[in-house]
Design a protein around this motif. Structure first.
Motif, short mmCIF file in Angstrom:
data_model
loop_
_atom_site.label_atom_id
_atom_site.label_comp_id
_atom_site.label_asym_id
_atom_site.label_seq_id
_atom_site.Cartn_x
_atom_site.Cartn_y
_atom_site.Cartn_z
N TYR A 164 -13.93 -4.97 -2.47
CA TYR A 164 -13.29 -3.89 -3.24
C TYR A 164 -13.29 -2.57 -2.47
CZ TYR A 164 -14.17 -7.37 -6.77
OH TYR A 164 -14.21 -8.54 -7.45
N ASP A 165 -13.13 -2.63 -1.17
CA ASP A 165 -13.15 -1.43 -0.33
C ASP A 165 -11.89 -0.61 -0.57
OD1 ASP A 165 -13.59 0.50 1.57
OD2 ASP A 165 -13.39 -0.84 3.29
N HIS A 166 -12.05 0.56 -1.15
CA HIS A 166 -10.88 1.40 -1.45
C HIS A 166 -10.25 1.97 -0.19
CE1 HIS A 166 -13.99 4.51 -1.22
NE2 HIS A 166 -13.02 5.35 -0.99
N HIS A 167 -11.02 2.09 0.90
CA HIS A 167 -10.43 2.57 2.15
C HIS A 167 -9.41 1.57 2.68
CE1 HIS A 167 -14.37 4.82 2.32
NE2 HIS A 167 -13.46 5.76 2.30
N ALA A 168 -9.71 0.28 2.53
CA ALA A 168 -8.77 -0.74 2.98
C ALA A 168 -7.47 -0.66 2.17
CB ALA A 168 -9.39 -2.13 2.85
N GLY A 169 -7.58 -0.47 0.87
CA GLY A 169 -6.39 -0.33 0.03
C GLY A 169 -5.58 0.90 0.39
N ASP A 170 -6.28 2.00 0.66
CA ASP A 170 -5.60 3.23 1.05
C ASP A 170 -4.86 3.03 2.38
OD1 ASP A 170 -4.82 5.91 1.05
OD2 ASP A 170 -6.66 6.58 2.01
N ALA A 171 -5.51 2.34 3.31
CA ALA A 171 -4.88 2.08 4.61
C ALA A 171 -3.66 1.18 4.47
CB ALA A 171 -5.90 1.44 5.56
N MET A 172 -3.75 0.17 3.59
CA MET A 172 -2.60 -0.71 3.38
C MET A 172 -1.43 0.08 2.79
SD MET A 172 -4.27 -4.24 2.03
CE MET A 172 -2.79 -5.23 2.17
N TYR A 173 -1.71 0.92 1.82
CA TYR A 173 -0.65 1.72 1.20
C TYR A 173 0.01 2.64 2.22
CZ TYR A 173 1.76 5.34 -1.32
OH TYR A 173 2.71 6.22 -1.74
N ARG A 174 -0.81 3.33 3.01
CA ARG A 174 -0.26 4.25 4.01
C ARG A 174 0.58 3.49 5.04
NH1 ARG A 174 -1.63 9.29 4.63
NH2 ARG A 174 -3.07 10.27 3.21
#
Length: 161
Positions: free
Chosen positions: A127-137
């Protein structure tokens, strides 16, 4: 009937048999205990990571100030140095995002995508939110550069995970 001052010296003598009676009082013992506790606190605070952690945070804030002032290339270099000496994985993950943002602001889309890929390919947890943020960007950049069809797999991955 014995008073408190009569019993304290006898109690102290029980812990030191064979020694002469010392002029210890409750106030003296309390003062010694307070001094020992204070010394232990000072020594404990001086040992370990706190000084380096504070320095790391000051350096991170200085890099953030550079980025906020529009000095993106210099901020990028500072973030790279910080990522190399980062003490924790979560900070390193956050710095990957910041490195990507700086590359994005400098107009280097490929460099930004590379840093974002490092962030989402190395998640700290499920559930790493940094990974999700990176995918979105990454998806947003790909959609802007190559069209929405190129970014569709990333957008789908964001929605389904």
């Amino acid at each position: 009937m014995a008073t408190l001052t009569d019993t304290v010296p006898a109690t102290l003598d029980a812990f030191a048999p064979g020694e002469s009676r010392k002029s210890a009082t409750i106030a003296g013992i309390s003062g010694q205990l307070a001094l020992v506790a204070f010394v232990a606190l000072v020594v404990g605070a001086a040992c370990g990571v706190p000084a380096s952690a504070w320095q790391f945070n000051r350096d991170l804030l200085a890099a953030d100030d550079l980025a906020d002032d529009g000095h993106h290339a210099e901020a990028y270099e500072r973030y790279r140095e910080l990522a190399a000496r980062s003490p924790r994985d979560d900070i390193r993950s956050e710095l990957r995002i910041r490195l990507g943002v700086m590359r994005e602001r400098m107009g280097d889309v490929d460099g930004a995508l590379r840093h974002y890929a490092e962030a989402y390919n190395n998640p700290r947890s499920l559930y790493d939110h940094h990974a999700g943020d990176a995918m979105y960007r990454s998806a947003r950049l790909m959609a802007a550069e190559q069209g929405p069809d190129a970014a569709e797999p990333l957008f789908r991955a964001i929605v389904t995970t």
